[in-house]
Design an enzyme around this catalytic site. Sequence first.
Site, PDB file in Angstrom:
ATOM      1  N   HIS A 190       0.832  -1.207   0.000  1.00 23.90           N
ATOM      2  CA  HIS A 190       0.000   0.000   0.000  1.00 23.90           C
ATOM      3  C   HIS A 190       0.874   1.268   0.000  1.00 23.90           C
ATOM      4  O   HIS A 190       0.675   2.170  -0.812  1.00 23.90           O
ATOM      5  CB  HIS A 190      -0.908  -0.040   1.242  1.00 23.90           C
ATOM      6  CG  HIS A 190      -1.699   1.198   1.486  1.00 23.90           C
ATOM      7  ND1 HIS A 190      -3.057   1.277   1.235  1.00 23.90           N
ATOM      8  CD2 HIS A 190      -1.348   2.413   1.982  1.00 23.90           C
ATOM      9  CE1 HIS A 190      -3.488   2.485   1.550  1.00 23.90           C
ATOM     10  NE2 HIS A 190      -2.474   3.201   2.009  1.00 23.90           N
ATOM     11  N   GLU A 191       1.848   1.309   0.904  1.00 24.23           N
ATOM     12  CA  GLU A 191       2.686   2.517   1.011  1.00 24.23           C
ATOM     13  C   GLU A 191       3.479   2.750  -0.264  1.00 24.23           C
ATOM     14  O   GLU A 191       3.645   3.893  -0.705  1.00 24.23           O
ATOM     15  CB  GLU A 191       3.616   2.424   2.225  1.00 24.23           C
ATOM     16  CG  GLU A 191       2.890   2.359   3.574  1.00 24.23           C
ATOM     17  CD  GLU A 191       1.889   3.482   3.790  1.00 24.23           C
ATOM     18  OE1 GLU A 191       2.094   4.594   3.260  1.00 24.23           O
ATOM     19  OE2 GLU A 191       0.873   3.238   4.467  1.00 24.23           O
ATOM     20  N   HIS A 194       1.662   4.699  -2.782  1.00 24.09           N
ATOM     21  CA  HIS A 194       1.787   6.164  -2.631  1.00 24.09           C
ATOM     22  C   HIS A 194       3.105   6.650  -3.231  1.00 24.09           C
ATOM     23  O   HIS A 194       3.161   7.703  -3.856  1.00 24.09           O
ATOM     24  CB  HIS A 194       1.745   6.561  -1.150  1.00 24.09           C
ATOM     25  CG  HIS A 194       0.421   6.369  -0.492  1.00 24.09           C
ATOM     26  ND1 HIS A 194      -0.767   6.773  -1.060  1.00 24.09           N
ATOM     27  CD2 HIS A 194       0.085   5.836   0.723  1.00 24.09           C
ATOM     28  CE1 HIS A 194      -1.774   6.492  -0.235  1.00 24.09           C
ATOM     29  NE2 HIS A 194      -1.283   5.919   0.850  1.00 24.09           N
TER      30      HIS A 194
HETATM   31 ZN   LIG Z   1      -2.248   5.157   2.422  1.00 26.21          ZN
END
Ligand SMILES: [Zn+2]
Length: 273
Positions: A190-191, A194
Site C-alpha cells: 500500500h505505502e 503512494h
Molecule cells: Zn495510504
Amino acid sequence: MHLSLLFLAIAALSHGLSTKNDISRCGNPEPSIELLDVSRQLSVQENQVRDFGLYKKATLAVDVYFHTISASIDTLLSDSTLNEQFNVLSQDYEVYGINLNLAGISKTVNATWSRFEDELGMKTHLRNGTYKDLNIYFLDSVGGAYGKCPYPVNTTAESTDFYLDGCSVLATTVPGGAEKPYDLGKTATHEVGHWFGLFHTFDHGCNGGDEVDDTPPQATATYGCPLSKDTCPDHPGEDPIHNYMDYSDDVCLYEFTEGQINRILSFWTLYRS
Ligand SMILES: [Zn+2]
Ligand SMILES: *[C@@H]1O[C@H](CO)[C@@H](O)[C@H](O)[C@H]1NC(C)=O
Ligand SMILES: *[C@@H]1O[C@H](CO)[C@@H](O)[C@H](O)[C@H]1NC(C)=O
Ligand SMILES: *[C@@H]1O[C@H](CO)[C@@H](O)[C@H](O)[C@H]1NC(C)=O
C-alpha cells in the site's frame, strides 16, 4: 444525548482508526492541490491513450533498499523476515510488470529513529540510491500509523525532499508480524503505491475519487473484509474493497487496476525516470 455521543465516537473510530489499538491504517494526508492537478491532467491523457487501445504494458525495474531500525538489537527484523516481506511486495507488483530488485539491506539500532523522530536525520543518514530507487524503513512506530509514504515531488538530488522520499512501515506489519489482521506484509504494498503516485481509493469521496477512472469512487475507507460495500450508490461500481489502496484487512487486499498501473507509469515518467 449520551447515546448519540457514543454513536458519534463509534462512527469516528470506525472511520479513521482501526478499532484494535487506535493505530491508523495509513498516515498519508490527502494529496496536495498541485498533485491533484497533475493527476487530473494525467487522467485526461491516460484516458485518450486507453480509448485508442494503446494502454501501456508496464516494464519497470526498480531497485529497493530495505532498512530495519529498532530500539534494540533483538527487535531488528531478521534477513529471513525481510526477504519474506520483499517476496510479498515484489509478487504484488510483478504481476503488473513492475519488477522490484532487493538491492540492499541495512540494520540500525537507534531508539530515536525507531520512534519516527528525526525522520529527516534518519533518512539523510540511511537513504540509498537516486530518486528512482525505493527505500523502505521498518520502524517500531510510525507516528500512530501502520505506514506512511511521501508522494512523488519535483526534487533535486540532495534536497530535503530527496532525502524524505521513501516509505516508513511499522515493523510488526511484515509477514508473520504481531499486527493481526495487518500481518501479511500488505502495508508495504500500500505505502509503495503512494510512492508511485497513487492516492487512496476513497480520497475525495464520491466526487472525483482518486482520479483514476477504473477505481469506482468510495465514500469511506473499508475496514475488515466485507463481502461487498457500496458507499456511492449513485455512481457505477461497488467500492474497490480489494484494492491495495483501500484500508481492508491484509487478507482482503490483492489488486491494482489497469488504470492505477498506467498512473504509476505516468508518474514514473514525470517524476522519477
Ligand atoms: Zn495510504
Ligand atoms: C512539478 O512541476 C510541474 C511543472 O512546473 C508543476 O506543474 C507541478 O505542479 C509540480 N508538481 C508538484 C507535485 O508540485
Ligand atoms: C547505503 O547508503 C549508506 C549511507 O550512505 C552507505 O553506507 C551504504 O553502503 C549504502 N548501501 C548500499 C547497498 O549501497
Ligand atoms: C541516533 O539518532 C540520533 C537522533 O537523530 C542521532 O543524533 C544519532 O547520531 C543517531 N545515532 C547513530 C549511531 O547513528
